[in-house]
Design a protein around this motif. Structure first.
Motif, short mmCIF file in Angstrom:
data_model
loop_
_atom_site.label_atom_id
_atom_site.label_comp_id
_atom_site.label_asym_id
_atom_site.label_seq_id
_atom_site.Cartn_x
_atom_site.Cartn_y
_atom_site.Cartn_z
N ASN A 172 -10.87 16.55 3.81
CA ASN A 172 -10.28 15.21 3.61
C ASN A 172 -9.09 15.05 4.66
OD1 ASN A 172 -11.28 14.68 1.09
ND2 ASN A 172 -9.97 16.07 -0.07
N GLU A 173 -9.01 13.73 4.95
CA GLU A 173 -8.13 13.47 5.88
C GLU A 173 -7.16 12.14 5.23
OE1 GLU A 173 -10.28 10.23 8.85
OE2 GLU A 173 -9.96 12.52 9.53
N MET A 174 -5.96 11.95 5.87
CA MET A 174 -5.17 11.17 5.71
C MET A 174 -4.30 10.75 6.78
SD MET A 174 -4.64 8.97 2.62
CE MET A 174 -5.06 10.16 1.30
N GLU A 175 -4.89 9.72 7.65
CA GLU A 175 -4.23 9.46 9.12
C GLU A 175 -3.40 8.43 8.85
OE1 GLU A 175 -5.70 8.12 13.41
OE2 GLU A 175 -7.12 8.73 11.93
N LEU A 176 -2.26 8.57 9.46
CA LEU A 176 -1.13 7.08 9.28
C LEU A 176 -1.65 6.37 10.43
CD1 LEU A 176 1.67 5.80 8.30
CD2 LEU A 176 2.82 7.45 9.83
N ILE A 177 -1.60 4.98 10.25
CA ILE A 177 -2.08 4.07 11.15
C ILE A 177 -0.96 3.22 11.68
CG2 ILE A 177 -3.41 1.99 11.43
CD1 ILE A 177 -5.04 4.80 11.27
N ALA A 178 -0.13 2.85 10.61
CA ALA A 178 0.99 1.78 10.59
C ALA A 178 1.90 1.87 9.56
CB ALA A 178 0.42 0.37 10.89
N GLU A 179 3.07 1.32 9.85
CA GLU A 179 4.16 1.26 8.71
C GLU A 179 4.80 -0.14 8.93
OE1 GLU A 179 7.02 4.28 9.47
OE2 GLU A 179 6.10 5.04 11.10
N PHE A 180 5.01 -0.75 7.54
CA PHE A 180 5.48 -2.00 7.27
C PHE A 180 6.56 -1.59 6.24
CE2 PHE A 180 1.05 -2.24 7.72
CZ PHE A 180 0.87 -3.08 8.95
N GLY A 181 7.89 -1.17 6.70
CA GLY A 181 8.94 -0.75 5.84
C GLY A 181 8.70 0.28 5.13
N ASP A 182 8.57 0.35 3.86
CA ASP A 182 8.39 1.50 2.70
C ASP A 182 6.96 1.65 2.51
OD1 ASP A 182 11.07 2.19 2.85
OD2 ASP A 182 11.56 1.37 0.90
N SER A 183 6.00 0.71 3.15
CA SER A 183 4.60 0.75 3.08
C SER A 183 3.90 1.24 4.17
CB SER A 183 3.92 -0.59 2.89
OG SER A 183 4.62 -0.94 1.37
N LEU A 184 3.08 2.44 4.03
CA LEU A 184 2.52 2.87 5.03
C LEU A 184 0.94 2.69 5.00
CD1 LEU A 184 5.23 4.15 5.15
CD2 LEU A 184 4.05 6.44 6.03
N LEU A 185 0.32 2.28 6.15
CA LEU A 185 -1.30 2.35 6.21
C LEU A 185 -1.88 3.58 6.61
CD1 LEU A 185 -2.99 -0.21 5.62
CD2 LEU A 185 -3.27 -0.55 8.13
N PHE A 186 -2.87 3.96 5.93
CA PHE A 186 -3.58 5.34 6.27
C PHE A 186 -5.06 4.91 6.16
CE2 PHE A 186 0.33 6.75 4.29
CZ PHE A 186 0.55 7.87 4.90
#
Length: 226
Positions: A172-186
């Motif tokens: 399993n992986e959960m790779e952080l891609i981008a941030e938008f304030g308190d919202s994080l894209l994985f």
């Protein structure tokens, strides 16, 4: 920059560089004899002068993140002489190092709860001046992967705030891609072997919004726009 004072046969290699533009300093990681262990030295970028500070017992996978008058880093228990490449690395701990002080005075901020060395944690600096952690937690006899955040407060201890929990599976992986304030894209392959894209809010545990579903071909890269 001057060369380190080591024997020629030590075969040093430079394997990481972390720059502080605010302090005009650079942290240089050095490994010897092809080992996964490294030590870190600090240099003034303007003068080339080597600082007295040295950090030991770091791994190639260790991170250095500058903050204020020092940096966060993770190191391990010292390896048994002669078994540096054989034994599991144990005792991974997050520290804050204040420049000008000896490493022995660095206060531990977070200690890996896995004492076996099988699971490690990693951390990165977010755009919102907080640390994002990928680590493991234990509930009874079960362990889980966790993604958490901690506000950056120079050298002070903190509590990790979990916002994603999923089964502890090396696949399993959960790779952080981008941030938008308190919202994080994985980018994630949890319950989606070919990969998907999800949006998480750091204030809500496991409240994930699917932004791109899994398709019948492998998801290789994700690039945010706008």
């Amino acid at each position: 920059m001057k060369d380190f004072q080591h024997k020629k046969d030590d075969n040093p290699s430079y394997n990481s560089i972390s720059v502080s533009e605010e302090l005009d300093l650079v942290a240089v990681g050095i490994a010897y004899e092809g080992r996964d262990w490294r030590e870190v030295h600090f240099y003034n970028l303007n003068s080339g002068e080597k600082l007295m500070d040295t950090l030991n017992h770091l791994r190639i996978s260790s991170h250095i993140i500058w903050n204020g008058s020092g940096c966060y880093y993770d190191s391990y228990s010292a390896a048994v002489l002669g078994r540096e490449s054989l034994d599991n690395t144990k005792g991974q701990t997050l520290y804050y190092h204040k420049l000008g002080s000896p490493q022995e005075e660095d206060v531990p901020l977070y200690i890996n709860p896995d004492s076996t060395g099988a699971n490690s944690f990693s951390f990165s600096l977010s755009e919102e001046d907080r640390l994002i952690f990928h680590h493991h937690i234990y509930a009874g006899e079960k362990s889980y992967n966790a993604v958490s955040y901690a506000p950056l407060i120079e050298g002070e201890s903190f509590t990790l705030n979990n916002f994603i929990l999923y089964p502890n599976d090396n696949n399993n992986e959960m790779e952080l891609i981008a941030e938008f304030g308190d919202s994080l894209l994985f980018k994630s392959n949890h319950n989606a072997p070919n990969g998907k894209v999800v949006l998480a809010n750091i204030n809500a545990l496991n409240q994930l919004t699917q932004m791109a579903p899994e398709f019948d071909i492998l998801l290789k890269e994700v690039h945010p726009l706008g």
